[in-house]
Design an enzyme around this catalytic site. Structure first.
Site, PDB file in Angstrom:
ATOM      1  CE1 TYR A  44      -3.732  -2.316   0.034  1.00  0.00           C
ATOM      2  CE2 TYR A  44      -2.843  -3.183   2.084  1.00  0.00           C
ATOM      3  CZ  TYR A  44      -3.731  -3.280   1.025  1.00  0.00           C
ATOM      4  OH  TYR A  44      -4.610  -4.322   0.966  1.00  0.00           O
ATOM      5  CG  HIS A  74     -12.964  -7.421  -2.270  1.00  0.00           C
ATOM      6  ND1 HIS A  74     -12.648  -7.006  -3.556  1.00  0.00           N
ATOM      7  CD2 HIS A  74     -11.998  -6.884  -1.461  1.00  0.00           C
ATOM      8  CE1 HIS A  74     -11.535  -6.279  -3.511  1.00  0.00           C
ATOM      9  NE2 HIS A  74     -11.127  -6.184  -2.253  1.00  0.00           N
ATOM     10  CG  HIS A 106      -9.520  -0.412  -5.202  1.00  0.00           C
ATOM     11  ND1 HIS A 106      -9.968  -0.746  -3.944  1.00  0.00           N
ATOM     12  CD2 HIS A 106     -10.576  -0.527  -6.031  1.00  0.00           C
ATOM     13  CE1 HIS A 106     -11.251  -1.056  -4.024  1.00  0.00           C
ATOM     14  NE2 HIS A 106     -11.647  -0.932  -5.274  1.00  0.00           N
TER      15      HIS A 106
END
Ligand code: CA2
Length: 151
Positions: free
Chosen positions: A24, A82, A102
């Site tokens: 990330y 999700h 994202h």
């Protein structure tokens, strides 16, 4: 008239920059919000950024955005991407454009991350560009808002 937009960060994104930097990145959520606020000012948008670890809270904020005339929503739903039909329904009920973002390329990751339940309620998605996904997403959202206010 001021054009207001809402940036929403979903569960665990408050941990950004503190763990898993290989996936990330090292940017913190405060850094992301600062960059978003700066770009929003350049685009003549008034941006509010909020993070929650709770699905219902995110849904309430989307309802509130609808009720208070917010023009568009930029959202990283985190893991709820999700799993959450309820979040998708809230985004669908919102009448302005929504853009999903994202940090990582979810299609290059585990199979369970490769499906987004929420992206179908958005005009588009930007993924895989780290913190830049948010900035690209905000530009795309601003473009959509401008087009819909012209018509
Ligand atoms: O790539 C993204 O932006 C994600 O939305 C991030 C979510 C993940 O569940 C999605 O599949 C893709 C995870 C957010 C949690 O972020 C963390 C950051 C640092 C340390 C731990 C978690």
């Amino acid at each position: 008239m001021t054009t207001r937009v809402l940036a929403l960060h979903g569960p665990n994104l408050n941990l950004l920059g503190t763990r898993e930097p290989e996936i990330y990145g090292a940017t913190t959520l405060a850094d992301v919000d600062r960059a978003l606020l700066q770009l929003a000012a350049e685009l003549d948008l008034e941006l509010t950024a909020r993070q929650s670890n709770h699905e219902g809270v995110l849904i309430d904020w989307i309802h509130e955005a609808q009720q208070t005339g917010v023009a568009g929503v930029l959202i990283n739903p985190g893991g709820l991407t999700h799993t959450s039909v309820a979040l998708r329904d809230a985004l669908t009920a919102f009448q302005g454009p929504c853009v999903e973002v994202h940090l990582s390329n979810i299609h290059a990751r585990e199979a369970f991350r490769q499906q987004s339940l929420t992206a179908g309620a958005c005009v588009g998605a930007v993924l895989g560009f780290g913190a830049d996904s948010y900035l690209l997403g905000l530009r795309a959202l601003a473009g959509r808002i401008a087009v819909s206010s012209d018509t």
